[in-house]
Design a protein around this motif. Sequence first.
Motif, PDB file in Angstrom:
ATOM      1  N   VAL A 154       0.816  -1.217   0.000  1.00  0.00           N
ATOM      2  CA  VAL A 154       0.000   0.000   0.000  1.00  0.00           C
ATOM      3  C   VAL A 154       0.851   1.271   0.000  1.00  0.00           C
ATOM      4  O   VAL A 154       0.471   2.277  -0.596  1.00  0.00           O
ATOM      5  CB  VAL A 154      -0.990   0.014   1.194  1.00  0.00           C
ATOM      6  CG1 VAL A 154      -0.260   0.036   2.535  1.00  0.00           C
ATOM      7  CG2 VAL A 154      -1.956   1.183   1.095  1.00  0.00           C
ATOM      8  N   PHE A 155       2.001   1.239   0.629  1.00  0.00           N
ATOM      9  CA  PHE A 155       2.863   2.425   0.690  1.00  0.00           C
ATOM     10  C   PHE A 155       3.483   2.772  -0.668  1.00  0.00           C
ATOM     11  O   PHE A 155       3.900   3.896  -0.904  1.00  0.00           O
ATOM     12  CB  PHE A 155       4.012   2.218   1.687  1.00  0.00           C
ATOM     13  CG  PHE A 155       3.561   1.998   3.108  1.00  0.00           C
ATOM     14  CD1 PHE A 155       2.572   2.795   3.666  1.00  0.00           C
ATOM     15  CD2 PHE A 155       4.133   0.998   3.877  1.00  0.00           C
ATOM     16  CE1 PHE A 155       2.162   2.601   4.988  1.00  0.00           C
ATOM     17  CE2 PHE A 155       3.732   0.789   5.192  1.00  0.00           C
ATOM     18  CZ  PHE A 155       2.751   1.593   5.743  1.00  0.00           C
ATOM     19  N   HIS A 156       3.584   1.758  -1.524  1.00  0.00           N
ATOM     20  CA  HIS A 156       4.314   1.937  -2.780  1.00  0.00           C
ATOM     21  C   HIS A 156       3.396   2.064  -3.983  1.00  0.00           C
ATOM     22  O   HIS A 156       3.678   2.830  -4.903  1.00  0.00           O
ATOM     23  CB  HIS A 156       5.286   0.771  -2.971  1.00  0.00           C
ATOM     24  CG  HIS A 156       6.218   0.616  -1.818  1.00  0.00           C
ATOM     25  ND1 HIS A 156       7.432   1.265  -1.761  1.00  0.00           N
ATOM     26  CD2 HIS A 156       6.083  -0.033  -0.637  1.00  0.00           C
ATOM     27  CE1 HIS A 156       8.016   0.990  -0.586  1.00  0.00           C
ATOM     28  NE2 HIS A 156       7.219   0.210   0.107  1.00  0.00           N
ATOM     29  N   TYR A 157       2.306   1.300  -3.981  1.00  0.00           N
ATOM     30  CA  TYR A 157       1.480   1.238  -5.184  1.00  0.00           C
ATOM     31  C   TYR A 157       0.049   1.706  -4.974  1.00  0.00           C
ATOM     32  O   TYR A 157      -0.769   1.623  -5.874  1.00  0.00           O
ATOM     33  CB  TYR A 157       1.553  -0.187  -5.771  1.00  0.00           C
ATOM     34  CG  TYR A 157       2.992  -0.615  -5.948  1.00  0.00           C
ATOM     35  CD1 TYR A 157       3.845   0.145  -6.764  1.00  0.00           C
ATOM     36  CD2 TYR A 157       3.532  -1.683  -5.254  1.00  0.00           C
ATOM     37  CE1 TYR A 157       5.186  -0.184  -6.891  1.00  0.00           C
ATOM     38  CE2 TYR A 157       4.875  -2.021  -5.385  1.00  0.00           C
ATOM     39  CZ  TYR A 157       5.696  -1.266  -6.204  1.00  0.00           C
ATOM     40  OH  TYR A 157       7.021  -1.585  -6.320  1.00  0.00           O
ATOM     41  N   GLY A 158      -0.233   2.198  -3.765  1.00  0.00           N
ATOM     42  CA  GLY A 158      -1.511   2.867  -3.524  1.00  0.00           C
ATOM     43  C   GLY A 158      -2.745   2.019  -3.683  1.00  0.00           C
ATOM     44  O   GLY A 158      -3.820   2.546  -3.988  1.00  0.00           O
ATOM     45  N   GLN A 159      -2.611   0.730  -3.477  1.00  0.00           N
ATOM     46  CA  GLN A 159      -3.804  -0.120  -3.592  1.00  0.00           C
ATOM     47  C   GLN A 159      -4.643   0.042  -2.327  1.00  0.00           C
ATOM     48  O   GLN A 159      -4.456  -0.647  -1.326  1.00  0.00           O
ATOM     49  CB  GLN A 159      -3.363  -1.575  -3.786  1.00  0.00           C
ATOM     50  CG  GLN A 159      -4.127  -2.295  -4.877  1.00  0.00           C
ATOM     51  CD  GLN A 159      -3.782  -3.771  -4.911  1.00  0.00           C
ATOM     52  OE1 GLN A 159      -2.781  -4.220  -4.354  1.00  0.00           O
ATOM     53  NE2 GLN A 159      -4.614  -4.542  -5.577  1.00  0.00           N
TER      54      GLN A 159
ATOM     55  N   ALA B 191      -1.509   1.317  -8.655  1.00  0.00           N
ATOM     56  CA  ALA B 191      -2.717   0.548  -8.340  1.00  0.00           C
ATOM     57  C   ALA B 191      -3.756   0.689  -9.454  1.00  0.00           C
ATOM     58  O   ALA B 191      -4.469  -0.261  -9.775  1.00  0.00           O
ATOM     59  CB  ALA B 191      -3.308   1.012  -7.016  1.00  0.00           C
TER      60      ALA B 191
ATOM     61  N   ALA C  21       2.118   6.704  -5.807  1.00  0.00           N
ATOM     62  CA  ALA C  21       1.653   5.346  -5.525  1.00  0.00           C
ATOM     63  C   ALA C  21       0.375   5.006  -6.295  1.00  0.00           C
ATOM     64  O   ALA C  21       0.277   3.953  -6.927  1.00  0.00           O
ATOM     65  CB  ALA C  21       1.436   5.180  -4.020  1.00  0.00           C
TER      66      ALA C  21
ATOM     67  N   VAL D 180       8.243  -5.005  -2.851  1.00  0.00           N
ATOM     68  CA  VAL D 180       8.181  -3.866  -3.747  1.00  0.00           C
ATOM     69  C   VAL D 180       8.295  -4.291  -5.205  1.00  0.00           C
ATOM     70  O   VAL D 180       9.278  -4.021  -5.886  1.00  0.00           O
ATOM     71  CB  VAL D 180       9.234  -2.782  -3.382  1.00  0.00           C
ATOM     72  CG1 VAL D 180       8.853  -2.141  -2.061  1.00  0.00           C
ATOM     73  CG2 VAL D 180      10.634  -3.346  -3.301  1.00  0.00           C
ATOM     74  N   SER D 181       7.257  -4.973  -5.690  1.00  0.00           N
ATOM     75  CA  SER D 181       7.124  -5.152  -7.132  1.00  0.00           C
ATOM     76  C   SER D 181       5.707  -4.721  -7.486  1.00  0.00           C
ATOM     77  O   SER D 181       4.759  -4.979  -6.732  1.00  0.00           O
ATOM     78  CB  SER D 181       7.396  -6.603  -7.546  1.00  0.00           C
ATOM     79  OG  SER D 181       6.463  -7.465  -6.950  1.00  0.00           O
ATOM     80  N   ALA D 182       5.592  -4.032  -8.630  1.00  0.00           N
ATOM     81  CA  ALA D 182       4.337  -3.366  -8.979  1.00  0.00           C
ATOM     82  C   ALA D 182       3.319  -4.352  -9.531  1.00  0.00           C
ATOM     83  O   ALA D 182       3.098  -4.441 -10.736  1.00  0.00           O
ATOM     84  CB  ALA D 182       4.609  -2.241  -9.969  1.00  0.00           C
ATOM     85  N   SER D 183       2.696  -5.097  -8.633  1.00  0.00           N
ATOM     86  CA  SER D 183       1.649  -6.041  -9.012  1.00  0.00           C
ATOM     87  C   SER D 183       0.652  -6.090  -7.865  1.00  0.00           C
ATOM     88  O   SER D 183       0.982  -5.680  -6.742  1.00  0.00           O
ATOM     89  CB  SER D 183       2.258  -7.418  -9.273  1.00  0.00           C
ATOM     90  OG  SER D 183       2.959  -7.863  -8.134  1.00  0.00           O
ATOM     91  N   PRO D 184      -0.551  -6.563  -8.123  1.00  0.00           N
ATOM     92  CA  PRO D 184      -1.553  -6.547  -7.050  1.00  0.00           C
ATOM     93  C   PRO D 184      -1.083  -7.326  -5.830  1.00  0.00           C
ATOM     94  O   PRO D 184      -0.418  -8.353  -5.939  1.00  0.00           O
ATOM     95  CB  PRO D 184      -2.762  -7.233  -7.695  1.00  0.00           C
ATOM     96  CG  PRO D 184      -2.590  -7.069  -9.159  1.00  0.00           C
ATOM     97  CD  PRO D 184      -1.104  -7.090  -9.390  1.00  0.00           C
TER      98      PRO D 184
END
Lengths: 357, 357
Positions: A65-70, B202, B198, A151-155
């Motif tokens: 959540v901190f990195h990819y804003g999900q 997402a 971020a 920290v990899s950009a995936s769900p």
Amino acid sequence: METQSKMIEITKTKNSRINEVDFDNLSFGKVCSDHMMICDYKDGKWGTPQVLPYGPMPMEPSSKVFHYGQAVFEGMKAFKDEDGKVWLFRPEQNFNRINISAKRLAIPEFPKEYFFEALETILKLDKDWIKPGKGNSLYIRPFVIGTENGVSASPSSEYRFIIICCPAKAYYSSPVKVTIAQQYSRSADGGVGFAKAAGNYAAQFYPTNLAKEKGYQQVIWTDANTHEYLEECGTMNVFFRVGDKLLTAPTNDRILDGITRKSIIALAEDDGVEVEVRRVAVKEIVEAAKNGELKEVFGAGTAATIVPFLGFDFNEEYYELPKVENSYGSKFKTKLQDIQYNMAEDKFDWRYEVKVD
Amino acid sequence: METQSKMIEITKTKNSRINEVDFDNLSFGKVCSDHMMICDYKDGKWGTPQVLPYGPMPMEPSSKVFHYGQAVFEGMKAFKDEDGKVWLFRPEQNFNRINISAKRLAIPEFPKEYFFEALETILKLDKDWIKPGKGNSLYIRPFVIGTENGVSASPSSEYRFIIICCPAKAYYSSPVKVTIAQQYSRSADGGVGFAKAAGNYAAQFYPTNLAKEKGYQQVIWTDANTHEYLEECGTMNVFFRVGDKLLTAPTNDRILDGITRKSIIALAEDDGVEVEVRRVAVKEIVEAAKNGELKEVFGAGTAATIVPFLGFDFNEEYYELPKVENSYGSKFKTKLQDIQYNMAEDKFDWRYEVKVD
């Protein structure tokens, strides 16, 4: 007090903080009530919801959540009537919408029975945090965050669904001045503007700060392609009263399907007011302001309820709105709150009683 | 080992986890090295940076980052040469860019001296986590999150700047197939697409999942207004080789100003390859694929370096790319890595040595 639940694990607080709170001087969203709900998703399923004392939770810095804003959220309010009964307003709408938001952000849907059972459990435990009287409420914030570490950009493969509550008075303490966006934008066609996605809000802060420097508290966003059509505003949908008609933008993939918005449309139509749900051009509203046809502009949202706008800025020109008698904004705010606080007939079946005793 | 620092408080781990890590089988971003940096912003200023053992941190559920997505990040890599010297690649670019991202998200800028001192302190302590050999690196993730407690949609008054590191091998283990976006979009004109915010990531997950269901690992995003022009792809910028020319989209407020992207442009031009930085139409690339002029398409980013695309889908039609000799993708990846690993002359002055002994 009955706090047993079949599906929820409950740990009650031993130290209520309620006596430390000055309920007459609340800063919106700043104080949380005694209890919260957390429920973790792992290995493809939601675990047992837990209601426990509100407090910090350990998070790994690599949490997605901190990195990819999900992250998606909802805003709801619990109201107390003069008999001490507790009411929610169209909670099914919030439940449906958080799952619509979740889907767009690739977050698994949350089970309906958990959602309602958790709400009822918290509201029973924290019923004394809900103060009666119009304007007082317990603001309820359900939200979901991606909690997998990595920290990899995936769900994320893991999530936490949380419900926290904050005693609230008005979101805006006075009418607001707004500016119409001509350069910055809030969302794209095919994007996530219709979702209550965390990132949609942070994206508005810088342009809103620029507006504040010029004396405007909020920005009315326009379509990103042409900036010719008015969309939504901060955390609110926007209504324009031109003559005796009420105009508001249709929902689409850029605009939040606001529950206050759709309730106002229903109340207005029921009241015999003509409502046009259609694209509203900046030019049309500026023209109406110039020729005196523009009577009111107001924002509508759960946190803010209905907020009258004093005036708006466009192209470095300020258009002050007139003071009107029989304001639609005031009228529909009263009608809405009368329903919310169980002071009027609920002909649309919007109230939802939570048994707290 | 010299780990003193004038401006940073250092707490070394007592239990290194390095021996638990299988460096031959790393899942990207999954394992963090022994140390991290945290630095808190409060009362209008950044406090003393602390380097301490990597581990969880307590976060209040009402922390703004969970609700409003105020978070930006960077991606960097540390490389080790055969003499054990440690190198960063154009770190000043990352430092500048995180502050550009921060500004757009209404986050205060981070001081340059803290950034570099923190990096050097962590890399000294964790130098054994950086393995020599092309393809091996220590991926460095600086990020900032809004940490004020309170659920009202306004900029946080408190922030935490964090640097964590993850030993890494390749981001993609094999070439990828991609699809060209025709419905969903990544960012709007006047939005935050150029920032490493971020929420931008997402927002891509759901459409990327739909692409994966059809056998494509990534989506090449197009402009949200018309879907006629090719922009960027997942976490990468995109290059198209048409004949002997290299095409790539110009940066703007929707496209990230990629450091690998600009390095490839410089290497290509230095190599005598004609590079056209201009809007690249979908139609043009489909046409070039049909008539055999399209030789290569590749993605470029810090995590992925350069990733060749096997082919792309557009309008339900799949275009396989030819196998070319003298691939630009391979050539510039080699040139780039030779500089990064101190195996070639550094004529652009891109390498930055970190003294770890």
